[in-house]
Design a protein around this motif. Structure first.
Motif, PDB file in Angstrom:
ATOM      1  N   LYS A   9     -16.079  -9.551  71.898  1.00  0.00           N
ATOM      2  CA  LYS A   9     -14.324  -9.559  71.735  1.00  0.00           C
ATOM      3  C   LYS A   9     -14.187  -9.000  70.074  1.00  0.00           C
ATOM      4  N   ILE A  10     -13.528  -8.249  69.688  1.00  0.00           N
ATOM      5  CA  ILE A  10     -13.056  -7.377  68.986  1.00  0.00           C
ATOM      6  C   ILE A  10     -11.885  -7.795  67.706  1.00  0.00           C
ATOM      7  N   LYS A  11     -11.884  -8.152  67.035  1.00  0.00           N
ATOM      8  CA  LYS A  11     -10.766  -8.987  65.800  1.00  0.00           C
ATOM      9  C   LYS A  11     -10.547  -7.684  65.343  1.00  0.00           C
ATOM     10  N   VAL A  12      -8.555  -7.626  64.836  1.00  0.00           N
ATOM     11  CA  VAL A  12      -8.722  -6.917  63.411  1.00  0.00           C
ATOM     12  C   VAL A  12      -7.521  -7.410  62.553  1.00  0.00           C
ATOM     13  N   LEU A  13      -7.655  -7.815  61.313  1.00  0.00           N
ATOM     14  CA  LEU A  13      -7.004  -8.974  60.962  1.00  0.00           C
ATOM     15  C   LEU A  13      -6.112  -8.067  59.273  1.00  0.00           C
ATOM     16  N   LYS A  14      -5.562  -8.359  59.048  1.00  0.00           N
ATOM     17  CA  LYS A  14      -4.494  -7.775  58.190  1.00  0.00           C
ATOM     18  C   LYS A  14      -5.010  -8.365  56.881  1.00  0.00           C
ATOM     19  N   TYR A  15      -5.891  -7.649  55.757  1.00  0.00           N
ATOM     20  CA  TYR A  15      -5.992  -8.287  54.268  1.00  0.00           C
ATOM     21  C   TYR A  15      -5.314  -7.837  53.259  1.00  0.00           C
ATOM     22  N   LEU A  16      -4.509  -9.247  52.720  1.00  0.00           N
ATOM     23  CA  LEU A  16      -3.513  -9.103  51.828  1.00  0.00           C
ATOM     24  C   LEU A  16      -4.354  -9.729  50.391  1.00  0.00           C
ATOM     25  N   PRO A  17      -3.637  -8.692  49.170  1.00  0.00           N
ATOM     26  CA  PRO A  17      -4.167  -9.157  47.998  1.00  0.00           C
ATOM     27  C   PRO A  17      -3.468 -10.042  47.329  1.00  0.00           C
ATOM     28  N   HIS A  18      -4.136 -10.402  46.224  1.00  0.00           N
ATOM     29  CA  HIS A  18      -3.256 -11.749  45.672  1.00  0.00           C
ATOM     30  C   HIS A  18      -2.256 -10.917  44.831  1.00  0.00           C
ATOM     31  N   THR A  19      -1.986  -9.894  45.092  1.00  0.00           N
ATOM     32  CA  THR A  19      -0.604 -10.043  44.362  1.00  0.00           C
ATOM     33  C   THR A  19       1.060  -9.982  45.577  1.00  0.00           C
ATOM     34  N   ALA A  20      -0.136 -10.407  47.089  1.00  0.00           N
ATOM     35  CA  ALA A  20       1.186  -9.789  47.652  1.00  0.00           C
ATOM     36  C   ALA A  20       0.649 -10.841  48.587  1.00  0.00           C
ATOM     37  N   ALA A  21       3.317 -11.558  48.573  1.00  0.00           N
ATOM     38  CA  ALA A  21       4.038 -11.978  48.545  1.00  0.00           C
ATOM     39  C   ALA A  21       2.785 -12.668  49.577  1.00  0.00           C
ATOM     40  N   VAL A  22       3.642 -14.475  50.133  1.00  0.00           N
ATOM     41  CA  VAL A  22       3.325 -15.378  51.238  1.00  0.00           C
ATOM     42  C   VAL A  22       3.619 -14.406  52.019  1.00  0.00           C
ATOM     43  N   ALA A  23       2.710 -14.479  53.402  1.00  0.00           N
ATOM     44  CA  ALA A  23       3.127 -14.112  54.814  1.00  0.00           C
ATOM     45  C   ALA A  23       3.989 -14.894  55.301  1.00  0.00           C
ATOM     46  N   ILE A  24       5.205 -14.021  55.825  1.00  0.00           N
ATOM     47  CA  ILE A  24       6.530 -14.169  56.931  1.00  0.00           C
ATOM     48  C   ILE A  24       5.654 -15.838  58.210  1.00  0.00           C
ATOM     49  N   GLN A  25       6.191 -16.554  57.907  1.00  0.00           N
ATOM     50  CA  GLN A  25       5.757 -17.918  59.101  1.00  0.00           C
ATOM     51  C   GLN A  25       6.025 -16.838  60.181  1.00  0.00           C
ATOM     52  N   PRO A  26       5.484 -17.210  61.148  1.00  0.00           N
ATOM     53  CA  PRO A  26       4.769 -16.229  62.736  1.00  0.00           C
ATOM     54  C   PRO A  26       6.431 -16.804  63.149  1.00  0.00           C
ATOM     55  N   ASP A  27       6.873 -15.944  64.293  1.00  0.00           N
ATOM     56  CA  ASP A  27       8.043 -16.418  65.073  1.00  0.00           C
ATOM     57  C   ASP A  27       8.254 -17.866  66.056  1.00  0.00           C
ATOM     58  N   PRO A  28       8.973 -18.193  65.352  1.00  0.00           N
ATOM     59  CA  PRO A  28       8.854 -19.361  66.097  1.00  0.00           C
ATOM     60  C   PRO A  28       9.096 -19.770  67.667  1.00  0.00           C
ATOM     61  N   ASP A  29      10.598 -18.075  68.254  1.00  0.00           N
ATOM     62  CA  ASP A  29      10.418 -18.584  69.636  1.00  0.00           C
ATOM     63  C   ASP A  29       9.602 -18.252  70.340  1.00  0.00           C
ATOM     64  N   SER A  30       7.882 -17.512  69.395  1.00  0.00           N
ATOM     65  CA  SER A  30       7.072 -16.761  70.675  1.00  0.00           C
ATOM     66  C   SER A  30       6.025 -18.177  71.261  1.00  0.00           C
TER      67      SER A  30
ATOM     68  N   THR B 178      -2.963   3.195  51.159  1.00  0.00           N
ATOM     69  CA  THR B 178      -3.612   2.745  52.349  1.00  0.00           C
ATOM     70  C   THR B 178      -3.345   1.425  52.041  1.00  0.00           C
ATOM     71  N   THR B 179      -4.194   0.383  53.437  1.00  0.00           N
ATOM     72  CA  THR B 179      -3.890  -0.537  53.774  1.00  0.00           C
ATOM     73  C   THR B 179      -4.991  -0.849  54.165  1.00  0.00           C
ATOM     74  N   LYS B 180      -5.616  -2.529  53.639  1.00  0.00           N
ATOM     75  CA  LYS B 180      -6.495  -3.194  54.505  1.00  0.00           C
ATOM     76  C   LYS B 180      -6.781  -3.852  55.395  1.00  0.00           C
ATOM     77  N   LEU B 181      -7.687  -2.900  56.089  1.00  0.00           N
ATOM     78  CA  LEU B 181      -8.492  -4.458  56.971  1.00  0.00           C
ATOM     79  C   LEU B 181      -9.286  -5.039  57.056  1.00  0.00           C
ATOM     80  N   MET B 182      -9.174  -5.994  58.502  1.00  0.00           N
ATOM     81  CA  MET B 182     -11.261  -7.190  58.721  1.00  0.00           C
ATOM     82  C   MET B 182     -10.968  -6.823  60.036  1.00  0.00           C
ATOM     83  N   TYR B 183     -12.071  -6.198  60.054  1.00  0.00           N
ATOM     84  CA  TYR B 183     -12.145  -6.319  61.488  1.00  0.00           C
ATOM     85  C   TYR B 183     -14.148  -7.684  61.751  1.00  0.00           C
TER      86      TYR B 183
END
Length: 1213
Positions: free
Chosen positions: A1112-1133, A1060-1065
């Motif tokens: 407006k409905i927003k969905v985000l990823k919830y990363l636990p404290h054991t997860a690695a640092v998020a990947i930087q967003p795409d600079p080309d976007s 499973t994974t956790k999402l936040m709305y």
């Protein structure tokens, strides 16, 4: 009225004690009170002495009548004393005199003689008071034992003296006021016929005498000043045509001119003449001034006497002319001369020598006036003539002696001495007077007056044949004339100086003065030619070089204008520079000049070969200099009043390496002229001076010379060729014109004139032909070479290093243009290799300009090579020049004409890639062959949705291109895309198209979740109504199986073994159409399997009626404290995600997070401070574009109003 024996015994004590104590005298008309001492003259009573009707005499007026008696016997009082007192009072009453007092003297001797019939003293006094005093009891005073020395007697005396002073002062004040009123009335009648000034004079003088007796000298002087002013006004009115009859007596011819008489307090002879109306104008003025002089001496103001005397002497001469009084020629000179000596003698008698020396400024005017009149008398009577007096002169002398009257030691001795002494003594006397006046003028700093007296003395010495002394005084006088601008006296004095110098054999000084006179327009043409010929005659004499005479240029010619050719006054070394001088010749005839030379001061310019690259950076000198004739070119302005003006120049300190300015300042270039000492002995430097300084011409290595020049009267032009061999600054210092044995030298050329010779290093500049330079297109670049001192030889070439980013495009028709100012063109030879491009330069002389153009192309980098911060790139190359061992780095700035951005679009499972090309330049372009390719996945198909092959891209506009992504098996998570197109400026051939590439990378393009939302109306309602709660059902569905990276990063295994994974709305409405009731956000645990679904129920309330968009409905990823640092967003976007990022906000900032706060594990989404300290905290991370697809993103729902009531308000009138 008194007993004579009684008064005689008391007179001495009374006369001594009466003036001993001062009294306050209060005058009428608000005049200030004064303290005076009363002195009285006691006279025995006689009825004939009482004033008659109409008698206004103040000096003989009886101010107080005193009756003295020592009677103590009643019978004697009744029989004799009372009757005598009654007769006395009747006489006083008859003559209108009310100022009286009765004094009763009581002694012990009187009491003893009349013991039987005596009454107490008080009884006699009472009887007298009752019989005579009535209401004026103070008019009867008792004096007890006046001859005894006792306290009672002294007290009685003091009481009597006080009473006498009071009564006497009261009577005097009253009668004085009456006298002044009568005098004022008499003066107001001056316009009536028959009014006489002499009568009025005697009346007001009597008032002055009274003030003088009271020792009120200031008031007495005021009376004489008023008489003086009144008489002066009548004389002035007579001159204006308003005559008075009484002035006729003063218009009689003058018969006596014996001068002032100041040694007597009162000149009774002249006063009697005034009283009889027989005085002349000089008699009246002499008497009036003698009285003013006496009072001024009493007031200790002797120096005011001299000032008034000088004014009197000048005014009397003018008054005699106004009244047209007949005066013998020379008589006024005698009167003035004697009066001056009389005043000086009177002042010397009341002042010591120290006072006279300290105040000589007050007496020097009289000395000078006496000297002038003595000169006039000597000339008039022939006493100073070399041949002696003639018979006519002797007759005139006799007449003048007759007007002096009898010879008197006080007055006539000096004038008798002058008129009867031999000429030699007269000359000595005049010389002594003149020297005395000059010394006094110098002592008080009046140099001008001293020089004027010296001028007169110089003429005296010239008649005696003493030319040397005469020249000294003439030179001093000339200084004053020149400084004050008196042109005619200057000319006359110079002629006298020239005469003296010629006779003394001073050749150089004589030639200098002759040159001044030859150029003097106040002389006739013949006189000017004479003095000019004197100079030319001397110049034509043959002799050795040592006999040359140096004169000032300003007396011969004036430098009026100087002009450089070229006008910039700045040339390179070896160039031709001409200097044109305009000389205004002051001579009346043409003069042949053997040589005209100008000396030059040279300053080496150490920075000229390095720091000066362009003409604008060099110091600019005026090409034309005008010389103001008022200040003259012979030097800076040096009038005695203004002094020389400042000659300022700018000074700069530059760095020798890069020519940068370190400091700047102002320096005075003529400090030697400004700071020098100016005194009465130093002659000025102007051409109008007495003897201009003769400055020798300084020979130098640098000289401007012209031979055989003929100067005509007026303006003449002379052209020199200036030296320009060595770089530096050349300053013209002196100018010299040689005429035979005479040299005319201009010691200082002012203002400063200079020109510059520079040596310039070769300078190569490269600049765009037009701005800006666009990358990707061929651009023209202009090369400009300023050769400077370097001569470009055949075979010299520029070596340009080739770079991959900016190649030089070869051209067979490149030409070079040479100018300075001649124009020539030649074909350039350009040879290119892999590393170097060689440009052969045509031969070019020094200080010429060589210009040519090259075409360059800057390659637009693609991908990561493109600058991230700016839309420009710099192309750099090095240039090797034949004149330098160092390479020059050339940097050109190019602007990328396009700004490109991309975005990923989703429609369910379908994917689209959009590329936006924005034209940021000012040029319109045509885009062709627009393509998009993917480099890694061959099975991936990018279907173009662009219909046009060529598109117009205008300036500041954008073009959007769209491709649909199609795939067979699975959509890759990462795409490597290349956008390419050809572009060219509008309306150009196909060959002009240039390629343009844009690389970018898309990551996480797969759609992971779909979000669907439904709004349910309230129970029993078909539609939603505003203000009523509605239900919002959110359905989140997992579309794909998890990838490997996603499993490792986000998954969590529960107790059932399911990943499973956790999402936040979050539900938010930024447009304020909805109100979220209850919880607005929450967290869900989502199984990581395909088609896994999670539904959330949320209560919302519409706030308005109409078709409202879904919240407006927003969905985000919830990363636990054991997860690695998020990947930087795409600079080309370059497309921003519309979802609200919670990474920048804490959960406490959200609108409604009640459901989250109830779960402590979720609220640990940490603060920034804890994350910075390295503590691992849970965090929220948004999904990449395309990973979440919201089906209800653009949906709307119909919301009805709460009620159907319609209210219309109507107002009727």
């Amino acid at each position: 009225q008194t007993d004579v024996g009684l008064f005689t015994s008391l007179y001495t004590s009374l006369a001594q004690q009466l003036p001993r104590e001062p009294m306050e005298w209060r005058r009428t008309y608000g005049r200030a009170p004064k303290m005076i001492h009363l002195e009285a003259n006691f006279v025995q009573f006689k009825e004939e002495l009482l004033p008659k009707e109409g008698n206004k005499a103040l000096l003989t007026f009886p101010f107080l009548h005193i009756y003295w008696t020592d009677c103590c016997d009643t019978e004697a009082y009744k029989s004799t004393v009372k009757e005598d007192m009654m007769r006395w009072q009747n006489s006083l009453r008859t003559h209108g005199s009310a100022d009286w007092v009765i004094i009763v003297v009581e002694t012990n001797d009187t009491k003893k003689k009349n013991k039987t019939n005596i009454l107490p003293r008080s009884s006699i006094v009472d009887k007298i008071r009752s019989d005579f005093c009535n209401k004026q009891n103070d008019r009867c005073v008792v004096l007890s034992d006046p001859l005894k020395d006792s306290s009672r007697s002294q007290e009685s005396w003091n009481s009597l003296l006080l009473k006498l002073r009071t009564l006497l002062l009261m009577s005097f004040t009253k009668n004085l006021g009456r006298f002044e009123d009568d005098m004022r009335t008499l003066r107001e009648k001056r316009t009536q016929p028959g009014w006489s000034f002499c009568e009025y004079f005697m009346v007001q003088e009597e008032l002055a005498f009274v003030f003088e007796m009271l020792q009120q000298f200031e008031d007495a002087l005021v009376q004489y000043d008023e008489l003086d002013a009144l008489f002066t006004q009548y004389v002035l009115n007579f001159g204006a045509g308003d005559t008075a009859n009484w002035l006729g007596s003063f218009c009689a011819p003058v018969r006596s001119w014996s001068g002032l008489l100041l040694r007597r307090p009162i000149d009774m002879e002249k006063r009697d003449g005034i009283q009889r109306g027989e005085a002349s104008l000089l008699d009246l003025r002499s008497y009036l001034f003698s009285r003013q002089c006496t009072l001024l001496i009493f007031l200790q103001r002797p120096w005011e006497v001299t000032q008034r005397a000088l004014e009197l002497l000048h005014n009397c001469v003018q008054e005699l002319r106004l009244l047209e009084v007949s005066v013998l020629e020379g008589a006024l000179d005698c009167w003035v001369f004697l009066s001056c000596l009389e005043v000086l003698h009177r002042i010397e008698g009341c002042c010591d020598q120290a006072q006279l020396a300290a105040n000589c400024s007050h007496t020097v005017g009289l000395w000078a006036y006496a000297t002038d009149k003595l000169k006039s008398l000597g000339e008039l009577c022939g006493l100073v003539s070399e041949k002696g007096p003639t018979s006519e002169d002797l007759n005139r002398t006799v007449d003048l002696l007759a007007g002096l009257g009898d010879e008197r030691p006080e007055t006539g001795e000096s004038c008798w001495l002058v008129l009867r002494t031999p000429a030699l003594s007269i000359n000595d006397f005049k010389k002594e007077l003149s020297h005395a006046a000059m010394e006094m003028y110098r002592a008080i700093g009046r140099l001008r007056s001293a020089r004027l007296v010296g001028k007169s003395l110089a003429e005296f010495y010239m008649r005696k044949g003493d030319r040397e002394r005469a020249e000294t005084f003439l030179q001093e006088a000339l200084k004053s004339y020149v400084s004050e601008g008196w042109s005619l006296p200057v000319t006359h004095t110079r002629k006298q100086i020239a005469e003296c110098q010629k006779l003394l054999g001073r050749t150089e000084d004589y030639l200098q003065t002759s040159a001044l006179l030859a150029g003097d327009v106040n002389l006739t043409t013949e006189e000017r030619k004479h003095f000019c010929q004197e100079i030319l005659t001397f110049a034509g004499k043959s002799g050795d070089h040592s006999n040359k005479v140096t004169l000032s240029m300003g007396v011969f010619a004036q430098l009026t204008r100087l002009q450089f050719h070229p006008a910039t006054a700045s040339v390179h070394s070896g160039a031709i520079l001409q200097v044109e001088l305009t000389l205004r010749c002051l001579m009346p005839v043409s003069v042949h000049i053997q040589q005209v030379a100008a000396s030059i001061h040279f300053d080496v310019d150490h920075g000229g070969t390095h720091g000066r690259s362009k003409g604008a950076q060099r110091q600019t000198n005026p090409g034309t200099v005008e010389f103001i004739q008022g200040n003259s070119s012979a030097g800076p302005p040096s009038s005695s009043a203004a002094g020389p003006s400042l000659e300022l120049d700018e000074i700069q300190d530059r760095s020798p390496s890069d020519n940068s300015l370190n400091s700047t300042g102002v320096v005075c270039k003529n400090t030697h002229l400004i700071m020098r000492r100016h005194d009465s002995n130093s002659p000025p430097d102007t051409p109008n001076c007495v003897s201009p300084p003769t400055v020798a011409m300084k020979e130098g290595a640098q000289m401007l010379k012209v031979q055989d020049v003929k100067l005509e009267p007026g303006n003449n032009s002379i052209i020199f060729t200036a030296p320009s061999g060595q770089p530096g600054t050349y300053t013209l210092r002196q100018l010299c014109a040689t005429v035979g044995q005479v040299q005319f030298v201009l010691p200082h050329i002012y203002p400063s004139v200079q020109y510059e010779v520079y040596s310039q290093e070769p300078q190569l500049t490269v600049e765009p032909l037009s701005e800006p330079l666009l990358a990707g297109l061929p651009q023209m670049v202009k090369f400009t070479l300023l050769t400077g001192h370097y001569a470009v030889k055949k075979g010299d070439a520029l070596q340009l290093s080739n770079t991959d980013t900016m190649p030089i495009l070869p051209s067979t028709s490149c030409t070079a243009r040479t100018s300075n100012p001649l124009v020539g063109e030649s074909v350039l030879s350009i040879q290119s290799s892999d590393k170097v491009t060689s440009i052969s330069l045509p031969p070019t002389p020094p200080y010429h300009t060589l210009e040519f153009q090259l075409e360059v192309l800057c390659i637009i980098p693609s991908g990561s090579d493109r600058p991230a911060n700016e839309r420009l790139t710099n192309g750099e190359m090095s240039i090797d020049c034949p004149w330098s061992i160092y390479s020059t780095l050339l940097a050109l700035t190019f602007y990328i004409p396009f700004k490109t951005k991309h975005s990923l679009l989703s429609a369910g499972n379908r994917k689209y890639i959009q590329v936006c090309v924005q034209n940021v330049s000012d040029v319109n372009f045509t885009l062709a062959e627009v393509k998009l390719t993917e480099k890694q996945h061959a099975s991936l198909e990018l279907q173009s949705l662009n219909t046009k092959e060529q598109q117009l891209l205008c300036s500041k506009h954008s073009v959007f291109c769209l491709w649909e992504v199609r795939w067979k098996d699975d959509l890759p998570s990462c795409l490597q895309c290349v956008f390419s197109a050809n572009f060219s400026p509008l309306n150009q051939d196909v060959s002009a198209f240039k390629p343009f590439h844009y690389q970018f990378q898309l990551e996480r393009v797969t759609t992971l979740y779909s979000v669907r939302a439904e709004i349910l109306p309230p129970a029993g309602e078909q539609h939603c109504r505003s203000g009523f709660l509605c239900g919002l059902e959110v359905c989140i569905t997992r579309l794909t199986e998890p990838a490997e990276g996603e499993m490792a990063e986000e998954s969590k295994t529960d107790t059932d073994g399911l990943k499973t994974t956790k999402l936040m709305y979050e539900v938010a409405d930024s447009s304020s159409n909805w109100a979220v009731c209850g919880k607005s956000s929450g967290m869900v645990s989502m199984p990581m399997t395909a088609n896994a679904t999670h539904k959330v129920q949320i209560e919302v309330m519409p706030l308005f009626a109409g078709h409202l968009p879904f919240p407006k409905i927003k969905v985000l990823k919830y990363l636990p404290h054991t997860a690695a640092v998020a990947i930087q967003p795409d600079p080309d976007s370059c497309v921003e995600n519309d979802s609200l990022s919670l990474l920048d906000k804490t959960l406490d900032d959200q609108g409604d997070t009640a459901s989250i706060r109830s779960r402590g594990s979720v609220h640990s989404v940490g603060s920034g401070d804890q994350q910075q300290k390295g503590v691992a905290m849970p965090r929220l991370e948004p999904f990449s574009p395309g990973q979440v697809f919201n089906h209800s993103h653009a949906r709307q729902v119909l919301v009805l109003p709460a009620t159907d009531d319609h209210i219309m308000e109507v107002n009727a009138t």
